[in-house]
Write a protein that holds these residues in place. Structure first.
Motif, PDB file in Angstrom:
ATOM      1  N   GLU A   1       1.052  -1.195  -0.148  1.00 48.76           N
ATOM      2  CA  GLU A   1       0.234   0.098  -0.053  1.00 48.76           C
ATOM      3  C   GLU A   1       0.733   1.116  -0.012  1.00 48.76           C
ATOM      4  O   GLU A   1       1.910   1.246   0.353  1.00 48.76           O
ATOM      5  N   ASN A   2       0.480   2.506  -0.316  1.00 45.39           N
ATOM      6  CA  ASN A   2       0.683   3.115  -0.103  1.00 45.39           C
ATOM      7  C   ASN A   2       1.804   4.092   1.188  1.00 45.39           C
ATOM      8  O   ASN A   2       0.671   3.564   2.007  1.00 45.39           O
ATOM      9  N   GLY A   3       3.062   4.211   1.549  1.00 49.46           N
ATOM     10  CA  GLY A   3       3.273   4.027   2.429  1.00 49.46           C
ATOM     11  C   GLY A   3       3.769   2.753   3.245  1.00 49.46           C
ATOM     12  O   GLY A   3       4.210   3.107   4.256  1.00 49.46           O
TER      13      GLY A   3
ATOM     14  N   GLY B   1       6.271   1.864   2.885  1.00 50.43           N
ATOM     15  CA  GLY B   1       7.919   1.269   3.302  1.00 50.43           C
ATOM     16  C   GLY B   1       8.705   0.916   1.936  1.00 50.43           C
ATOM     17  O   GLY B   1       9.640   0.496   1.741  1.00 50.43           O
ATOM     18  N   LYS B   2       8.220   0.660   0.549  1.00 53.35           N
ATOM     19  CA  LYS B   2       8.247   0.621  -0.241  1.00 53.35           C
ATOM     20  C   LYS B   2       9.669   1.710  -1.578  1.00 53.35           C
ATOM     21  O   LYS B   2      11.328   0.877  -0.849  1.00 53.35           O
ATOM     22  N   SER B   3       9.573   3.216  -1.481  1.00 51.37           N
ATOM     23  CA  SER B   3      10.711   3.642  -1.670  1.00 51.37           C
ATOM     24  C   SER B   3      11.716   3.711  -0.336  1.00 51.37           C
ATOM     25  O   SER B   3      12.744   3.415  -0.833  1.00 51.37           O
TER      26      SER B   3
ATOM     27  N   HIS C   1      14.419   6.725  -9.715  1.00 52.42           N
ATOM     28  CA  HIS C   1      13.653   6.839  -8.705  1.00 52.42           C
ATOM     29  C   HIS C   1      11.888   7.338  -8.570  1.00 52.42           C
ATOM     30  O   HIS C   1      11.435   7.958  -9.973  1.00 52.42           O
ATOM     31  N   GLN C   2      10.679   7.600  -7.857  1.00 50.91           N
ATOM     32  CA  GLN C   2      10.426   7.429  -8.538  1.00 50.91           C
ATOM     33  C   GLN C   2       9.660   9.222  -8.600  1.00 50.91           C
ATOM     34  O   GLN C   2       8.543   9.135  -9.514  1.00 50.91           O
ATOM     35  N   GLU C   3      10.035  10.055  -8.412  1.00 53.91           N
ATOM     36  CA  GLU C   3      10.741  11.080  -8.092  1.00 53.91           C
ATOM     37  C   GLU C   3      11.489  10.981  -9.146  1.00 53.91           C
ATOM     38  O   GLU C   3      12.136  10.924  -9.668  1.00 53.91           O
TER      39      GLU C   3
ATOM     40  N   ILE D   1      -5.499   9.877   4.090  1.00 50.43           N
ATOM     41  CA  ILE D   1      -3.414   9.619   4.020  1.00 50.43           C
ATOM     42  C   ILE D   1      -2.609   9.459   5.372  1.00 50.43           C
ATOM     43  O   ILE D   1      -2.982   9.526   6.554  1.00 50.43           O
ATOM     44  N   LYS D   2      -1.655   9.048   5.118  1.00 52.92           N
ATOM     45  CA  LYS D   2      -0.767   8.457   5.998  1.00 52.92           C
ATOM     46  C   LYS D   2       0.277   8.800   6.534  1.00 52.92           C
ATOM     47  O   LYS D   2       1.232   9.608   5.306  1.00 52.92           O
ATOM     48  N   CYS D   3      -0.045   9.633   7.643  1.00 55.36           N
ATOM     49  CA  CYS D   3       1.154  10.953   8.302  1.00 55.36           C
ATOM     50  C   CYS D   3       0.789  10.923   9.762  1.00 55.36           C
ATOM     51  O   CYS D   3      -0.101  10.184   9.858  1.00 55.36           O
TER      52      CYS D   3
ATOM     53  N   ARG E   1      -1.924   8.837  -9.713  1.00 48.85           N
ATOM     54  CA  ARG E   1      -0.923   8.681 -10.132  1.00 48.85           C
ATOM     55  C   ARG E   1       0.400   8.103  -8.805  1.00 48.85           C
ATOM     56  O   ARG E   1       0.466   8.723  -8.131  1.00 48.85           O
ATOM     57  N   GLY E   2       0.540   7.120  -9.364  1.00 50.75           N
ATOM     58  CA  GLY E   2       1.412   5.996  -7.739  1.00 50.75           C
ATOM     59  C   GLY E   2       0.117   5.654  -6.309  1.00 50.75           C
ATOM     60  O   GLY E   2       0.452   5.992  -5.457  1.00 50.75           O
ATOM     61  N   ILE E   3      -1.336   5.883  -6.951  1.00 56.50           N
ATOM     62  CA  ILE E   3      -2.104   5.239  -5.577  1.00 56.50           C
ATOM     63  C   ILE E   3      -2.410   4.052  -5.780  1.00 56.50           C
ATOM     64  O   ILE E   3      -2.245   3.664  -7.117  1.00 56.50           O
TER      65      ILE E   3
ATOM     66  N   GLY F   1       0.709  18.522  10.548  1.00 55.83           N
ATOM     67  CA  GLY F   1       1.975  19.387  10.698  1.00 55.83           C
ATOM     68  C   GLY F   1       3.208  18.895  10.144  1.00 55.83           C
ATOM     69  O   GLY F   1       4.106  19.055  10.355  1.00 55.83           O
ATOM     70  N   GLN F   2       2.521  17.244   9.605  1.00 51.85           N
ATOM     71  CA  GLN F   2       4.734  16.695   9.375  1.00 51.85           C
ATOM     72  C   GLN F   2       4.238  17.497   7.734  1.00 51.85           C
ATOM     73  O   GLN F   2       3.837  18.035   7.389  1.00 51.85           O
ATOM     74  N   ARG F   3       5.651  17.666   7.033  1.00 49.34           N
ATOM     75  CA  ARG F   3       5.973  18.016   6.279  1.00 49.34           C
ATOM     76  C   ARG F   3       5.928  16.840   5.288  1.00 49.34           C
ATOM     77  O   ARG F   3       5.689  15.951   5.133  1.00 49.34           O
TER      78      ARG F   3
HETATM   79  N1  LIG Z   1      11.745  11.748   5.283  1.00 49.08           N
HETATM   80  C1  LIG Z   1      11.592  10.863   5.734  1.00 49.08           C
HETATM   81  N2  LIG Z   1      10.640  11.204   7.007  1.00 49.08           N
HETATM   82  C2  LIG Z   1       9.488  10.195   7.752  1.00 49.08           C
HETATM   83  N3  LIG Z   1       9.488  10.229   7.355  1.00 49.08           N
HETATM   84  C3  LIG Z   1       9.528   9.883   5.926  1.00 49.08           C
HETATM   85  C4  LIG Z   1      10.478  10.135   4.976  1.00 49.08           C
HETATM   86  N4  LIG Z   1      10.322   9.601   4.228  1.00 49.08           N
HETATM   87  C5  LIG Z   1       9.299   8.622   3.819  1.00 49.08           C
HETATM   88  N5  LIG Z   1       8.634   8.708   5.484  1.00 49.08           N
HETATM   89  C6  LIG Z   1       7.689   7.488   6.082  1.00 49.08           C
HETATM   90  O1  LIG Z   1       8.100   5.834   5.245  1.00 49.08           O
HETATM   91  C7  LIG Z   1       6.913   5.840   5.131  1.00 49.08           C
HETATM   92  C8  LIG Z   1       6.939   4.674   3.606  1.00 49.08           C
HETATM   93  O2  LIG Z   1       7.154   5.828   3.081  1.00 49.08           O
HETATM   94  P1  LIG Z   1       7.458   5.321   1.116  1.00 49.08           P
HETATM   95  O3  LIG Z   1       8.084   6.368   0.656  1.00 49.08           O
HETATM   96  O4  LIG Z   1       9.112   4.127   1.734  1.00 49.08           O
HETATM   97  O5  LIG Z   1       6.200   4.385   0.740  1.00 49.08           O
HETATM   98  P2  LIG Z   1       5.680   3.109  -0.488  1.00 49.08           P
HETATM   99  O6  LIG Z   1       5.217   1.990   0.069  1.00 49.08           O
HETATM  100  O7  LIG Z   1       6.973   4.234  -1.452  1.00 49.08           O
HETATM  101  O8  LIG Z   1       5.041   4.445  -0.805  1.00 49.08           O
HETATM  102  P3  LIG Z   1       4.355   4.687  -2.169  1.00 49.08           P
HETATM  103  O9  LIG Z   1       2.842   3.475  -2.303  1.00 49.08           O
HETATM  104  O10 LIG Z   1       3.137   5.498  -1.791  1.00 49.08           O
HETATM  105  O11 LIG Z   1       5.555   5.399  -2.660  1.00 49.08           O
HETATM  106  C9  LIG Z   1       5.512   6.407   5.356  1.00 49.08           C
HETATM  107  O12 LIG Z   1       4.829   6.257   6.292  1.00 49.08           O
HETATM  108  C10 LIG Z   1       6.245   7.738   4.620  1.00 49.08           C
HETATM  109  O13 LIG Z   1       5.416   8.414   5.112  1.00 49.08           O
END
Ligand SMILES: Nc1ncnc2c1ncn2[C@@H]1O[C@H](COP(=O)(O)OP(=O)(O)OP(=O)(O)O)[C@@H](O)[C@H]1O
Ligand SMILES: [Mg+2]
Lengths: 540, 345
Positions: free
Chosen positions: A40-42, A44-46, A92-94, A418-420, A458-460, A424-426
């Motif tokens: 899922e989004n968030g 931890g893949k990236s 990269h993703q971006e 939204i997973k955050c 995109r990316g969802i 206040g998170q950036r």
């Molecule tokens: N620089 C950072 N500082 C704090 N938290 C971060 C940072 N980068 C990622 N995270 C957190 O780590 C978690 C995993 O993020 P990640 O980017 O690995 O997800 P993902 O699996 O790639 O999701 P997606 O499919 O949306 O790209 C998220 O909850 C994100 O908020």
């Protein structure tokens, strides 16, 4: 006898400022194998891939746990350069191309061909000039391997997104030492045809012995391309399975931990009889000078309450239309919204007339990366509609209402899941898919009369996709918002829109009701452009 | 855990310098330096320089970079000061007149400066430095030619042209630092000047919370985003440059009332770098700065600058304070500039 795996991850763990993102991730990958990483989004893949590639953000936030073993040797990359040295390439993703450089320069960056000269003996390689012809030949060979046709002299900033993606991959291919290639959502902005070309190219690379980690939210690509798949959920490996024998439903269920309905959206119930409604948007002879997405001459009308789709291959100008109407690029022609003319070339005018826009360029235009989530979501509404402000001294001063801003953001965090860690998170700390949701929320807050939205999903991830599309439908039905969706995913357009326009060479090739058979769309996409890029079977 | 959080929040450079400063204060009594006097000096300098450092904030926030063009604002301030002296007004009224005259001059100069910076997006800091240089050079001529008459300011014999240093005693020396000053033994606290600095900080902080201030921050974070949200990016940048220039003008007036002299000619030239270094030491990056960065940075910079020469002098039993001060000041500037690329977190 099993060979030593090329890559082995053992118990990888990571936390960001006390939030656990990965724990106990282990898997291995052999030469020539393609591994699909889903979650899922968030999930931890990236993050996992950033660890593997030695990205500075990891070391800058306290490093990681566990070990990366390459060829049986424990390795720890201090920086991406170490990773490249060891034969690990990453897309990269971006995007990370240098905007002002040509395709060839980008592909061969740091591995340029030099003209030998005596000066070099005295000084260093730094004084040598570039050998352009050889460079261009090498670059074009790398691009050819991918089966696409991109001029090596094209400047990166003037390429359509799809091309950028291919150039990034060509860059990794040209590194002869590459043995492991990591691709983070390379197909997110590609049309079916384009991603098919990419998948073919990757398959060829794997046959040549390169191991590949492939991340995608388009699960059918995973099944099609990969040998095995690894499912991440909340930072843990919940499943490792052969890709070929897994079904879409199964994968989706593993990802979210419950059964999901992975049918990609029910068709829009009953297309309204458009004649009865008033005109919302009328576009006449629009031209837009958007690099890589030039619009030459486009005319169409959208009725009030309609969901109108714009599709087409990358670089044909589909993205230029909403960007031009919104005033982000030089444009001409006549645009009328709800009977009033819209001044082109000025985003403020477009916003004031009741439009909202979601850009395809998430990082460049869509987000204030270094600011809080709630700022990102409410900023446009604050500036354009004077909301989230407290008047002071009888309205002479308008003070930001931080509490209201946080509250509004919180409601979207909940409704869009939204997973955050909070409003206040950036924004930069969010995963790609969650950043996308922020961009959507920003537009929804405006409660626009007309919503222009590029690449909405995109990316969802599969689970959230339906949520996003339903939110679109909801806004359309509840608030009567007219919506123009531009997407590279034809299926998505067909499931959410009333009518879909296909753009080719900066013109509209045709407009069809969404219920028309897929073949008719395919003919429009291929036929008029005269490019024989795919088999023409665009839809499955 | 708490300590780790604190270190993360404060950042190592600040902790190291703070520890260094602390150790200077700790050694001071053993080498015969009076801690109370040194602390007084530090506080005085902190108050003197605070507003000048604060003048960095608006421009940094809109992404115009560090205001190396600070001399422009300082020149506006000096014009205000000399005009006020020329008018012969003294005391609070004199100081208020100086501020009142300097601000509009600064606004006009800042407006043109802002337009200039809008044409050179991407290399603002280089052009800003150049603006600083050339405005100082231009004013070197102007100070000689401007038809000032007041005998306190013009050269004694020739009778025309302004002196290089002009005393403000008798006009508004210590008008702020002497106000409500608290004296305990050797320790003097310039309450009035602190209150003035606090007021300025509050104004900037408050402004940053308004709609326009928020837009300015967004312009600094991502101009494309701001533009797509309907913000006039160029206008916001000009507003920030005007604000920075006005603050620079006010800053030099605060500085001069405490110092007791106006330094014309090449004087303004040496003011930009310490201010830039202070805000960087305070933890600001090239496009993010807070009031805390200003206060912490100014205190650390001025603290080290006062304490090091005092302590070393007494250890070596010589008088090299000016030399040491220059070395320390430039050392810190150098250090700060190498830090600037490191964005916090
Ligand atoms: N620089 C950072 N500082 C704090 N938290 C971060 C940072 N980068 C990622 N995270 C957190 O780590 C978690 C995993 O993020 P990640 O980017 O690995 O997800 P993902 O699996 O790639 O999701 P997606 O499919 O949306 O790209 C998220 O909850 C994100 O908020
Ligand atoms: Mg990701």
């Amino acid at each position: 006898m099993p060979e030593t795996p090329l890559l082995k991850l053992e118990n990888i763990g990571k936390d960001y400022f006390g939030t656990r993102v990965l724990s106990g991730v282990s898997f291995s990958l052999n030469k020539g194998e393609i591994l699909g990483l889903v979650g899922e989004n968030g999930a931890g893949k990236s993050t996992l891939m950033n660890i593997l590639f030695g990205m500075p953000v990891i070391a800058g936030t306290g490093g990681y746990e566990g070990s990366i073993i390459i060829d049986g040797q424990k390795t720890e990359f201090k920086s991406p350069f170490d990773a490249l040295e060891a034969g690990v390439g990453m897309v990269h993703q971006e995007f990370s191309l240098i905007p002002g450089f040509t395709a060839a320069e980008n592909i061969l960056l740091n591995r340029e061909e030099l003209n030998r000269s005596p000066l070099e003996q005295i000084f260093s390689e730094r004084v040598s000039t570039l050998n352009r012809p050889v460079m261009n030949a090498r670059a074009s060979k790398a691009i050819k391997t991918l089966g696409v046709d991109i001029g090596v002299d094209t400047i990166a900033s003037e390429m359509p997104v799809g091309y950028k993606q291919f150039v990034e991959i060509a860059r990794e291919i040209d590194r002869t030492a590459t043995r492991l290639l990591v691709l983070d959502e390379p197909t997110a902005v590609l049309t079916e045809t384009e991603s098919r070309i990419l998948l073919d190219a990757l398959r060829k690379l794997a046959e040549g012995g390169i191991a590949i980690v492939f991340i995608s939210h388009r699960l059918h690509e995973i099944i099609e391309l990969c040998d095995k798949l690894v499912v991440l959920r909340d930072g843990k490996v919940v499943r490792e399975a052969p890709a070929k024998t897994s079904s879409l439903r199964e994968i989706a269920a593993w990802m979210v931990g419950r059964q999901v309905d992975s049918r990609s959206g029910a068709r829009r119930p009953e297309p309204r009889s458009p004649e009865l409604e008033d005109l919302a948007l009328s576009v006449e002879n629009l031209w837009v000078d958007m690099p890589g997405e030039t619009v030459r001459d486009v005319s169409f009308t959208v009725r009030k309450g309609e969901i109108f789709g714009i599709g087409g291959l990358a670089g044909q100008g589909k993205l230029g239309i909403p960007n031009g109407v919104m005033g982000l690029f030089p444009a001409g022609g006549k645009v009328t919204l709800f009977g009033k003319p819209v001044k082109l070339g000025a985003p403020r005018g477009a916003l004031d007339s009741g439009m909202a826009f979601v850009s395809e360029d998430r990082r460049g235009v869509g987000l204030l990366l270094s600011e809080r989530i709630d700022w990102n979501i409410t900023f446009t509404a604050m500036q354009v509609q004077n909301r989230f402000l407290k008047p002071l001294l009888g309205g002479f001063l308008l003070l930001r209402d931080d509490a209201a801003i946080a509250r509004e953001a919180q409601s979207y965090i909940e409704s869009l899941e939204i997973k955050c860690t909070g409003p206040g998170q950036r924004a930069v700390e969010l995963s790609g898919g969650n950043q996308q949701k922020i961009c959507l929320a920003k537009a929804f807050v405006l409660r626009p009369g007309l919503l222009l939205i590029c690449e909405p999903t995109r990316g969802i991830d599969v689970g959230a996709k339906e949520l996003v599309l339903n939110t679109l439908r909801h806004h359309n039905e509840e608030y009567g918002t007219t919506i123009v969706v531009t997407s590279s995913e034809l299926e998505e357009l067909r499931s959410v829109c009333d009518r879909v326009a296909i753009v080719g060479e900066g013109r509209i090739a045709g407009i069809l009701p969404a219920s028309s058979p897929a073949e008719e769309f395919a003919i429009l996409m291929m036929g008029k452009t005269g490019q024989k890029q795919g088999s023409g079977s665009d839809v499955h | 855990m708490f300590i780790k959080k604190f270190i993360d929040a404060a950042g190592w450079p600040r902790i190291i310098i703070a520890l260094f400063l602390l150790s200077l204060f700790a050694t001071a009594p053993f080498v015969g330096v009076l801690v109370s006097t040194s602390l007084s000096n530090t506080l005085e300098r902190f108050g003197m320089n605070g507003v000048l450092v604060l003048a960095m904030v608006p421009m940094v926030q809109t992404g115009c970079g560090l205001n190396f063009g600070l001399p422009l604002g300082i020149i506006a301030g000096l014009l205000g000061a000399t005009l006020s002296i020329e008018l012969g007004v003294r005391g609070v009224v004199g100081f208020a007149a100086a501020v009142g005259l300097a601000a509009p001059i600064a606004a006009v100069l800042g407006y043109f400066y802002g337009h200039l910076l809008n044409r050179v997006k991407g290399s603002e800091m280089m052009i800003a430095t150049y603006v600083g240089f050339s405005s100082v050079a231009f004013m070197c001529i102007a100070w000689l030619l401007l038809p000032y008459k007041s005998p306190t300011m013009i050269w004694g014999y020739g009778g025309s042209g302004l002196r290089t240093t002009i005393s403000v005693s008798g006009y508004w020396q210590h008008i702020l630092s002497g106000l409500m000053a608290v004296k305990v033994g050797h320790l003097a606290i310039p309450t009035g000047m602190f209150l003035f600095l606090a007021a300025m900080c509050f104004l900037v902080w408050f402004f940053m919370k308004t709609k326009t201030g928020t837009a300015m921050t967004a312009v600094g974070s991502n101009p494309e985003f701001a533009r797509a949200s309907g913000v006039d990016v160029d206008r916001m940048r000009i507003v920030s440059v005007v604000l920075s220039t006005i603050l620079g003008a006010v800053g030099i007036l605060v500085y001069s009332q405490s110092f007791g002299f106006l330094q014309l000619y090449t004087g303004p030239f040496y003011m930009a770098l310490p201010a830039v270094a202070s805000i960087l030491l305070g933890g600001a990056s090239v496009n993010k700065a807070t009031i805390w960065n200003v206060l912490v940075g100014t205190f650390l910079f001025q603290g080290v600058l006062t304490m090091t020469p005092a302590v070393i002098n007494n250890i070596l039993q010589t008088d090299m304070s000016e030399v040491i001060r220059i070395i320390v000041s430039n050392g810190m500037i150098l250090y700060a500039l190498t830090r600037k690329v490191q964005v916090k977190r």
